[in-house]
Design a protein around this motif. Structure first.
Motif, PDB file in Angstrom:
ATOM      1  N   TRP A   1       0.829  -1.205   0.000  1.00 35.75           N
ATOM      2  CA  TRP A   1       0.000   0.000   0.000  1.00 35.75           C
ATOM      3  C   TRP A   1       0.867   1.260   0.000  1.00 35.75           C
ATOM      4  O   TRP A   1       0.608   2.196  -0.762  1.00 35.75           O
ATOM      5  CB  TRP A   1      -0.932  -0.003   1.206  1.00 35.75           C
ATOM      6  CG  TRP A   1      -1.769   1.239   1.297  1.00 35.75           C
ATOM      7  CD1 TRP A   1      -1.617   2.277   2.158  1.00 35.75           C
ATOM      8  CD2 TRP A   1      -2.886   1.569   0.466  1.00 35.75           C
ATOM      9  NE1 TRP A   1      -2.558   3.243   1.924  1.00 35.75           N
ATOM     10  CE2 TRP A   1      -3.354   2.832   0.883  1.00 35.75           C
ATOM     11  CE3 TRP A   1      -3.524   0.922  -0.593  1.00 35.75           C
ATOM     12  CZ2 TRP A   1      -4.439   3.461   0.280  1.00 35.75           C
ATOM     13  CZ3 TRP A   1      -4.611   1.557  -1.199  1.00 35.75           C
ATOM     14  CH2 TRP A   1      -5.053   2.808  -0.755  1.00 35.75           C
TER      15      TRP A   1
ATOM     16  N   LEU B   1      -6.381  -6.080  -1.725  1.00 37.85           N
ATOM     17  CA  LEU B   1      -5.135  -5.377  -1.447  1.00 37.85           C
ATOM     18  C   LEU B   1      -3.942  -6.260  -1.795  1.00 37.85           C
ATOM     19  O   LEU B   1      -3.898  -7.445  -1.448  1.00 37.85           O
ATOM     20  CB  LEU B   1      -5.095  -5.008   0.037  1.00 37.85           C
ATOM     21  CG  LEU B   1      -4.214  -3.838   0.460  1.00 37.85           C
ATOM     22  CD1 LEU B   1      -4.644  -2.561  -0.226  1.00 37.85           C
ATOM     23  CD2 LEU B   1      -4.294  -3.664   1.978  1.00 37.85           C
TER      24      LEU B   1
ATOM     25  N   CYS C   1      -9.011  -2.297  -1.795  1.00 41.27           N
ATOM     26  CA  CYS C   1      -8.799  -0.909  -2.203  1.00 41.27           C
ATOM     27  C   CYS C   1      -9.649  -0.655  -3.444  1.00 41.27           C
ATOM     28  O   CYS C   1     -10.143  -1.588  -4.076  1.00 41.27           O
ATOM     29  CB  CYS C   1      -7.323  -0.607  -2.452  1.00 41.27           C
ATOM     30  SG  CYS C   1      -6.494  -1.729  -3.603  1.00 41.27           S
TER      31      CYS C   1
END
Length: 375
Positions: free
Chosen positions: A42, A90, A72
């Motif tokens: 991330w 993710l 996400c």
């Protein structure tokens, strides 16, 4: 009853300990679903790709974290002007941009809470704005868990995209027994060629030492540039792996990089990490034109797998998913085949209709339609 709450970016950054406690009490993968892996991903790619965090925590009545939905979101506008709000698991950016590959994806749930956590998170997703969800590299048990947890009952269209296979070797037994079970050609390449090389020079397998061996990733990228014409890891991937290695201790992991020296010259490097008893093979690089009788890739894996057998704390060596340059060489290593699926969960009525037209069309029409629509 479980409550599901969104976790902010600041909360994500601060929840390593709580995340790892939940993960340790689950059957989710201890490397790819760990906080060090997913937070490093991330931190590296969220801004580059324009992602919005959709991280959901499931809590029991005592307020204890019992599940995590790591997602996400990105808003896409196709060439045909179709606006798509796409959720990703993710750690992956399917058809968006190359990042490191995150395998064993899924929802994290404490043992005994799997169905409840999945149902609660799927229910929470119902109240969020999205048109389709991309589930990438999901292991077989998680595929069934996600479908049984609600996607099959909500009227969504599920579109299968790809399947892949990985190989995991059980290293709890004797190395000699595993070696004896290999086919003769694999045993020759992974082990017996050591004798051939030692007749002509000095062959050494050793653990990487930064003070002695310089930057490991520089060596790895140099081998890949020569063989493939591009580095193994670009700027973002290098940043990711350096962050991961700094944080690996937080998931009870440690690096296990190694080199092969032949006559004091480095001819091969192997990038492994060990997390909770499993050694994962992340990347490799070697001199492709070293010797026509020797496959350095096989030879180095043979050394690393032997090391996993010899170390009592290691119970498995995971070759992960993916094909080789010419064949699925991993299947030769006498391990368990693990299957992964990538699929779309489509909620938008418009997208359902477009994908239906695509699926019902002849292949050449479907390809032209896909290019035109941009899906």
């Amino acid at each position: 009853m479980l409550s599901v709450k969104p976790v902010s970016e600041a909360g994500f950054a601060a929840m390593a300990e709580e995340w790892q406690a939940c993960l340790a009490a689950s059957d989710a993968n201890p490397l790819f679903m760990s906080w060090p892996w997913l937070y490093s991903w991330w931190e590296t790619w969220s801004q580059v790709l324009g992602m919005e965090l959709v991280l959901l925590g499931a809590f029991d009545q005592r307020g204890e974290l019992v599940g995590i939905g790591p997602f996400c979101r990105r808003i896409l506008v196709t060439p045909a002007g179709v606006r798509v709000a796409r959720l990703y698991m993710l750690g992956n950016a399917w058809r968006l941009a190359p990042t490191v590959r995150t395998e064993y994806c899924g929802i994290i749930a404490r043992r005994g809470y799997e169905r409840k956590v999945t149902a609660a998170i799927v229910s929470a997703l119902e109240h969020l704005g999205w048109d389709e969800l991309i589930c990438s590299d999901v292991p077989g048990d998680q595929v069934e868990n996600l479908k049984a947890g609600g996607f099959d009952d909500l009227g969504y269209r599920i579109i299968h995209r790809t399947d892949d296979t990985g190989i995991r070797i059980d290293t709890t037994g004797r190395f000699d027994d595993w070696l004896g079970a290999l086919g003769k050609h694999t045993r020759l390449k992974a082990y017996n060629r050591r004798g051939y090389l030692r007749q002509q020079g000095e062959l050494v397998f050793l653990d990487y030492d930064e003070t002695r061996d310089g930057d490991f990733f520089d060596r790895l990228n140099a081998f890949h540039r020569k063989r493939w014409g591009k580095p193994a890891f670009d700027r973002e991937a290098l940043r990711f792996h350096r962050l991961l290695l700094q944080r690996l201790y937080q998931c009870d992991g440690e690096p296990a990089m190694s080199l092969i020296l032949y006559n004091n010259h480095c001819v091969s490097v192997l990038y492994d990490v060990v997390v909770r008893g499993c050694r994962y093979n992340l990347q490799a690089g070697y001199e492709e034109d070293f010797d026509t009788k020797v496959s350095l890739g096989y030879l180095h894996l043979g050394f690393a797998i032997e090391a996993a057998f010899r170390q009592g704390r290691t119970s498995a060596y995971d070759l992960l998913a993916g094909m080789g340059k010419k064949q699925f060489y991993k299947s030769h290593f006498h391990g368990e085949a693990l299957h992964f699926s990538t699929f779309q969960v489509v909620r938008s009525p418009l997208l359902k209709a477009l994908y239906h037209i695509q699926a019902a069309s002849p292949p050449f029409v479907a390809r032209a339609f896909s290019r035109r629509i941009g899906l």
